[in-house]
Scaffold this active site. Structure first.
Site, PDB file in Angstrom:
ATOM      1  N   GLU A  87      -9.847   4.259  -2.379  1.00 40.05           N
ATOM      2  CA  GLU A  87     -10.133   2.929  -1.836  1.00 40.05           C
ATOM      3  C   GLU A  87     -11.463   3.049  -1.090  1.00 40.05           C
ATOM      4  OE1 GLU A  87      -7.924  -0.018  -1.305  1.00 40.05           O
ATOM      5  OE2 GLU A  87      -6.512   0.748  -2.799  1.00 40.05           O
TER       6      GLU A  87
ATOM      7  N   TYR B 214      -6.959 -13.037  -1.787  1.00 37.23           N
ATOM      8  CA  TYR B 214      -6.050 -11.974  -2.241  1.00 37.23           C
ATOM      9  C   TYR B 214      -5.289 -11.361  -1.047  1.00 37.23           C
ATOM     10  CZ  TYR B 214     -10.065 -11.998  -5.546  1.00 37.23           C
ATOM     11  OH  TYR B 214     -11.118 -12.343  -6.355  1.00 37.23           O
TER      12      TYR B 214
ATOM     13  N   ASN C 187      -1.027  -7.918   4.699  1.00 38.20           N
ATOM     14  CA  ASN C 187      -1.328  -6.584   5.222  1.00 38.20           C
ATOM     15  C   ASN C 187      -2.523  -6.608   6.179  1.00 38.20           C
ATOM     16  OD1 ASN C 187      -1.019  -3.622   5.186  1.00 38.20           O
ATOM     17  ND2 ASN C 187      -2.916  -3.618   4.013  1.00 38.20           N
TER      18      ASN C 187
ATOM     19  N   CYS D 210     -10.159  -1.148  -4.551  1.00 38.34           N
ATOM     20  CA  CYS D 210      -9.443  -0.021  -5.143  1.00 38.34           C
ATOM     21  C   CYS D 210     -10.166   0.513  -6.375  1.00 38.34           C
ATOM     22  CB  CYS D 210      -8.003  -0.418  -5.496  1.00 38.34           C
ATOM     23  SG  CYS D 210      -7.883  -1.784  -6.675  1.00 38.34           S
TER      24      CYS D 210
ATOM     25  N   GLU E 214      -3.258 -16.502  -1.739  1.00 37.37           N
ATOM     26  CA  GLU E 214      -2.554 -15.509  -2.559  1.00 37.37           C
ATOM     27  C   GLU E 214      -1.850 -16.272  -3.675  1.00 37.37           C
ATOM     28  OE1 GLU E 214      -1.016 -12.636  -4.526  1.00 37.37           O
ATOM     29  OE2 GLU E 214      -2.266 -12.107  -2.811  1.00 37.37           O
TER      30      GLU E 214
ATOM     31  N   GLN F  33       0.854  -1.189   0.000  1.00 35.56           N
ATOM     32  CA  GLN F  33       0.000   0.000   0.000  1.00 35.56           C
ATOM     33  C   GLN F  33       0.894   1.245   0.000  1.00 35.56           C
ATOM     34  OE1 GLN F  33      -3.198   0.127  -0.314  1.00 35.56           O
ATOM     35  NE2 GLN F  33      -3.823  -1.981   0.085  1.00 35.56           N
TER      36      GLN F  33
END
Length: 362
Positions: free
Chosen positions: A354, A214, A219, A320, A235, A186
């Site tokens: 976002e 994902y 994070n 996003c 992922e 990010q």
């Protein structure tokens, strides 16, 4: 973002326009008023990438307007980038000006920094890197107190580490994140902390399990794992998976199983379409999933993955791209309703934003 768009005096008006756009997109779903999380007005971007343009016998930091790769816009500083990047830019430029070894065939520079003050610089070349370059780069890394990665065709030389380590505060706890060179992170650290805090609060304390699609470098995984019994996270990027595994270990998080599967592959596994060797040792039937967390790419969730999320009581969605978010909500709106929503201004002075929503079963 061009320099002409950077106008702190207009920040409040631009943010209001983004809020109005998000409200309009979510209006068909009777969403509540979005919570709005502002960005710092300047020095908020922790990453920056510049092409180098040769003019008057020297190389200059340059960017280009969209659709124009022939008219460079030169930069001596970059006010949206972190203070650390702005401090490093003139010192790095002075170093390549003073060294033919560092400047020869250098065509691109990438900066990666953290809120906690670490920095990594990637230098990209149209030539092979040799021992002379490495000796000069080692001196530069020591002088600037940074990590350096040199890249040329088929070769990558690391001076120091090939990652930085970020520290983020969420709900009174500090989390450490390895952020590898070349992998997605990010860009706006302050707003990222706000996103993590919002997601942590909205998910709430649960006594069941969480599916995360994902997950990137973990994070959201790290703070959300503290809210549930256990997490199954997926992922597809190998570098992100490796970073996530390191982050889980570094933070002592032991209730997460991470598998290298795409969201589409996991959908097939949960629907028992076919087995996957990468799921060996993981008993999918042992999970009691109450919530799913998704942070998909700009294209949003594909229809099959969207249908997969429908089976969960709660869908926590960070997006996003509000347009694809709205399209996914439309597919789910007959079974789920928006009960919380938020705007996170990751990208001031642009149209990008976002958004976060909590979808709860009707």
């Amino acid at each position: 973002m061009s320099r002409s768009q950077f106008d702190p005096a207009r920040y409040a008006a631009q943010l209001a326009e983004k809020k109005a756009r998000l409200v309009e997109l979510l209006a068909p779903f009777t969403a509540p008023e979005p919570e709005v999380f502002e960005s710092p007005r300047e020095h908020y971007r922790l990453r920056a990438e510049f092409r180098l343009w040769r003019e008057d016998g020297n190389r200059h930091y340059a960017m280009f307007a969209a659709g124009d790769k022939h008219t460079p816009i030169f930069f001596d500083d970059f006010p949206i980038a972190s203070a650390r990047i702005n401090a490093l830019m003139p010192r790095l430029k002075a170093a390549w000006q003073a060294s033919a070894t560092l400047s020869f065939k250098l065509f691109q520079v990438e900066f990666l920094t953290t809120l906690s003050g670490e920095a990594l610089i990637t230098l990209c070349y149209h030539r092979p890197l040799d021992a002379a370059w490495q000796a000069e780069a080692e001196k530069l890394a020591a002088d600037l107190q940074v990590n350096i990665v040199g890249r040329s065709r088929g070769k990558r030389i690391v001076i120091g580490k090939d990652y930085v380590e970020e520290q983020l505060q969420v709900a009174g706890r500090s989390y450490r994140y390895r952020q590898p060179e070349g992998a997605f992170t990010q860009p706006n650290g302050e707003v990222n902390q706000k996103m993590l805090g919002w997601a942590h609060e909205v998910l709430g304390e649960r006594d069941d399990d969480l599916l995360e699609l994902y997950c990137g470098n973990g994070n959201f995984t790290l703070p959300l794992a503290s809210r549930v019994r256990k997490v199954l996270a997926t992922e597809i990027s190998k570098s992100s998976v490796n970073a996530a595994l390191a982050n889980l270990e570094d933070n002592g998080v032991d209730n997460v199983s991470l598998v290298r599967l795409s969201a589409e592959e996991l959908t097939e596994a949960l629907n028992e379409v076919r087995p996957f060797r990468r799921l060996a040792g993981i008993d999918l039937k042992s999970y009691e999933f109450g919530s799913v967390f998704v942070d998909p790419p700009r294209a949003g969730m594909d229809p099959d993955t969207c249908e997969l999320t429908r089976r969960f009581e709660r869908i926590l969605y960070i997006s996003c791209n509000p347009e694809t978010l709205a399209a996914n909500i439309a597919q789910l709106s007959d079974t789920h309703q928006v009960t919380r929503c938020a705007l996170f201004d990751q990208f001031p002075y642009t149209h990008h934003m976002e958004a976060g929503v909590l979808l709860s079963r009707r």
